[in-house]
Each structure stands twice: as C-alpha cells, then as structure tokens.
Design a protein around this motif. Structure first.
Motif, short mmCIF file in Angstrom:
data_model
loop_
_atom_site.label_atom_id
_atom_site.label_comp_id
_atom_site.label_asym_id
_atom_site.label_seq_id
_atom_site.Cartn_x
_atom_site.Cartn_y
_atom_site.Cartn_z
N GLY A 20 0.78 -1.22 0.00
CA GLY A 20 0.00 0.00 0.00
C GLY A 20 0.81 1.28 0.00
N CYS A 21 2.15 1.17 0.16
CA CYS A 21 2.96 2.37 0.20
C CYS A 21 4.28 2.17 -0.52
CB CYS A 21 3.20 2.82 1.64
SG CYS A 21 4.19 4.34 1.77
N ARG A 22 5.14 1.34 0.05
CA ARG A 22 6.48 1.23 -0.51
C ARG A 22 6.47 0.77 -1.97
NH1 ARG A 22 11.99 -0.67 2.31
NH2 ARG A 22 13.28 -0.81 0.46
N GLN A 23 5.58 -0.15 -2.31
CA GLN A 23 5.54 -0.61 -3.69
C GLN A 23 5.16 0.51 -4.65
OE1 GLN A 23 3.03 -4.03 -4.37
NE2 GLN A 23 4.17 -4.59 -6.22
N TYR A 24 4.29 1.41 -4.22
CA TYR A 24 3.98 2.57 -5.05
C TYR A 24 5.22 3.44 -5.24
CZ TYR A 24 -1.10 1.85 -5.07
OH TYR A 24 -2.37 1.35 -5.29
N ARG A 25 6.00 3.62 -4.17
CA ARG A 25 7.21 4.42 -4.28
C ARG A 25 8.22 3.74 -5.20
NH1 ARG A 25 10.14 5.06 0.06
NH2 ARG A 25 9.14 3.59 1.48
N GLU A 26 8.30 2.42 -5.14
CA GLU A 26 9.19 1.71 -6.05
C GLU A 26 8.74 1.87 -7.50
OE1 GLU A 26 10.54 -1.85 -2.93
OE2 GLU A 26 9.16 -2.28 -4.57
N ASN A 27 7.43 1.81 -7.72
CA ASN A 27 6.91 2.01 -9.07
C ASN A 27 7.22 3.42 -9.58
OD1 ASN A 27 3.92 0.10 -8.30
ND2 ASN A 27 5.84 -0.60 -9.19
N ALA A 68 9.80 5.24 -8.66
CA ALA A 68 11.24 5.27 -8.96
C ALA A 68 11.54 4.60 -10.29
CB ALA A 68 12.01 4.60 -7.83
N ASP A 69 10.89 3.46 -10.55
CA ASP A 69 11.09 2.77 -11.83
C ASP A 69 10.62 3.63 -13.01
OD1 ASP A 69 12.09 0.60 -10.46
OD2 ASP A 69 10.24 -0.57 -10.56
N ALA A 70 9.49 4.30 -12.84
CA ALA A 70 8.97 5.15 -13.91
C ALA A 70 9.90 6.32 -14.19
CB ALA A 70 7.57 5.65 -13.55
N ALA A 91 12.84 5.12 -16.12
CA ALA A 91 12.47 4.89 -17.51
C ALA A 91 12.48 6.20 -18.30
CB ALA A 91 11.11 4.22 -17.60
N LEU A 92 11.99 7.27 -17.70
CA LEU A 92 12.00 8.56 -18.37
C LEU A 92 13.43 9.04 -18.62
CD1 LEU A 92 9.14 10.59 -16.61
CD2 LEU A 92 9.01 9.16 -18.65
N GLU A 93 14.28 8.86 -17.62
CA GLU A 93 15.68 9.29 -17.78
C GLU A 93 16.37 8.48 -18.87
OE1 GLU A 93 17.11 8.94 -13.75
OE2 GLU A 93 16.91 11.11 -13.44
#
Length: 371
Positions: free
Chosen positions: A124-131, A133-135, A138-140
């Motif tokens: 409910g929290c950390r996984q959203y933050r990981e997503n 960071a991954d996004a 990807a942009l970079e």
C-alpha cells in the motif's frame, strides 16, 4: 498558512492508483501485469479472473478514479488552487510511466502524489514508491529530465477520509430492520496481507505484532465506532476482520476472514452485522465481489441480516482532504509549520518514509491488492 491556496513549490498533483480491466479481453493481461515476476500460478490468475467475468470483465476502479479525478479538479478550481491534476495506474491504462511522460513534456517539475491507499504496508505504500522510482528511471533512459516527486502522507485518520465512512455506516445501520438494528455488530474490513508484511509495516519502531498496518486500522475503527455511538446513542460492538486473501495456503495471513467471522458471530447469536470496508478508498472489485457477492451470500446462507456501508469514493469531503494534504505538504516544503489534521490516537503520519519502513519480504505480499 499565509495563503491557503498556495501550493508552491508543487506545479501538479498525480492521482496514482492500482488500475483494473475495462473489458473481458483485458482481464488476463491485467492480472499478468499485477503478478509479473512474482510466481503466482496460472490457476490462481484464472480463479481471480472469474471474479471479473461476473462483472463483464470490468473492474469499477477506473470509473471511480475518473470520478475522483473530476472531484479533485472541481474542488481545486472552486478554492483557487491552480494545480492541474493527472491520473496514472500501476497495472493498467493510463499507465504511470505514460502519465509521468505526459506531465514532464507539459513542463511539470515538482509533482505531489496521492496514492489510493490510506495505510502503511509494502503493497500500500512502498511498492507505489518503487513504481514511481522505476517510472522516473524509464523517463531518464529516454533522455527526459526526471521531475522531483513527493508522495503525500498516509491519510487513514484525516477527517475528510473518516467522516464519509461514519455517515455511510450510520446509514447502513439505519437500513437494517428495526428489530435487529440496536443489536447489530460492526465488522470493519480491510485487505488481508501476510503476517510477515503486517509485522514489518510502518517505521521500524512500529514493527511487531501487526505493525503499523493493524494499528492504523484499529485506530480508524475506534474513531468511527465512537462517532457512531455518539451520533446514534447506541454502542455497537465491533471487530477488525480481513478479506481478499490470495496467497499460498502455507503462508500465514491476517485473520479472521470476513466469511468465517460472519459464521462465528451468527453462532454467537448476533442478530445482524454491518460490514464497513475501511481499508478501501472506493467500491472496487474487492469490495464488490468479496463483500457484496461472497460475504453477502454467506450471510444469506446463515440467515444473518447484513449491510455493507459505503467507501469514501469521490465524496467532496475527501476531495477537500486531498487539497488539505497538498497544501499542508507544500507549506512544509516552504519551511512553514502548518496545522496537520488527524483524528484518533496516532496523530498525523510522516511525510517521508524512513529507512526500514515497510521492507519487501521474500516471498513478497504479491497478491495483496488484486483489485
């Protein structure tokens, strides 16, 4: 605050949610997105998929997020908060990387994020933050300059989240037959997660039996139950119970399950139960199937009168709470010391998740959050 409309330094708000299929052909691809790399057997995907096919393969979550998006935009416009609101999902269109790419190309450099999960946990929290960071990575990799992103704090005890649920619970109690109303019990429900994930939820100092995940739900339940008692004059007994377990049988998950709880309370002579899904922001699939379909069918089999109270959804008070959370965080980032709204015993949550907060476990709580 000197100006309650001032969202500086933020130039956009991102509504970040789980996502869900919007037709029969979407169901299996969506479930593969959710469980990618997590070892969930195909049989489990097919089993969960049947829940969606009962509703023509459509999860209500995307329509509900569109309603919330509209409510947020209307509230911001009414109160002069000149911050555009975008929407992205972890597991279905509009995908998070696509939305962030759009935001960057439109010039946004400092983005606040509200996730549609009110409590501390890995899923409910950390996984959203990981997503997130991954996004950004990807942009970079595409040569885009990544914006700064700040996730808004947990809002499980914000009045704008609690008040709609209090009203919904009172309305559901009033809808019960008069002869069973005063004796009805309340079953506050939330998503079951593995015991190991619950025990390590929240900051390290909160780790232990149930961790912050259980403590926050219990605090929410107490506030709501006390408000119901004050407003109705009836003290309804209550319990925190769980739903939507979807992990391997040998891994301990939070209990009791709502259907087992209904059986136990019926055997104890309880005349009626109201199911209050405090763990969910909207009436998405896990509410519509696990409570409205499965648990309601179990109650009918028992001859136990039940009602299911409403979630917050796009209630204007919740939209106002999101505005409050945005302006509160903005003021904090400007070095001010704004009032931080919170009911109950736990107080307002942290803005920045500390090291060791909600660590991923092995195996991960992979299926928690199958909308």
């Amino acid at each position: 605050m000197s100006d309650v409309r001032d969202a500086t330094p933020y130039d956009a708000l991102l509504l970040l949610s789980f996502g869900g299929p919007e037709g029969p052909d979407d169901v299996v691809p969506f479930l593969r997105n959710v469980t990618h790399g997590r070892g969930i057997p195909e049989e489990r995907l097919k089993e969960v998929g049947q829940h969606y096919y009962l509703f023509d393969g459509i999860s209500p979550i995307n329509a509900q997020n569109r309603d919330l998006l509209a409510a947020l935009r209307a509230d911001f416009a009414e109160h002069g908060v000149e911050v555009p609101v975008y929407w992205g999902n972890r597991n279905w269109s509009p995908y998070l990387p696509d939305t962030l790419r759009e935001m960057v190309k439109e010039g946004h450099r400092r983005i606040a994020v509200l996730v549609t999960s009110a409590y501390a946990s890995y899923s409910g929290c950390r996984q959203y933050r990981e997503n997130l960071a991954d996004a950004l990575a990807a942009l970079e990799s595409e040569g885009l300059s990544a914006p700064r992103i700040d996730k808004l704090r947990h809002y499980f005890n914000h009045p704008g989240f609690l008040e709609p649920m209090i009203d919904g619970l009172i309305a559901s109690l009033a809808d019960l037959p008069e002869e069973v109303r005063d004796g009805a019990e309340i079953a506050f429900t939330t998503h079951s997660i593995p015991d190991a994930a619950a025990d390590t939820s929240g900051p390290r100092e909160d780790h232990g039996d149930g961790g912050a995940y259980v403590a926050q739900h219990l605090d929410t339940a107490r506030v709501i139950a006390e408000a119901v008692r004050t407003r109705t004059g009836v003290d309804h007994p209550w319990s925190l119970v769980y739903q939507s377990r979807s992990g391997a049988p040998h891994i301990p998950w939070l209990e009791p399950d709502i259907c087992d709880h209904l059986e136990e309370r019926h055997a104890a002579g309880v005349p009626a139960v109201v199911m209050a899904p405090i763990g969910f922001v909207s009436d998405h699939m896990e509410v519509r199937y696990d409570l409205d379909t499965e648990a309601t069918a179990k109650a009918a089999e028992l001859g136990l009168p039940v009602r299911r109270s409403a979630t917050v959804g796009a209630d204007p008070r919740f939209a106002a709470a999101v505005r409050d959370l945005l302006l509160e965080r903005a003021a904090t980032e400007r070095g001010e010391h704004p009032a931080r709204c919170a009911l109950g015993a736990l107080g307002p949550s942290h803005d920045i998740c500390p090291v060791g907060c909600c660590p991923a476990r092995s195996p991960r709580p992979a299926a928690a959050g199958l909308d």
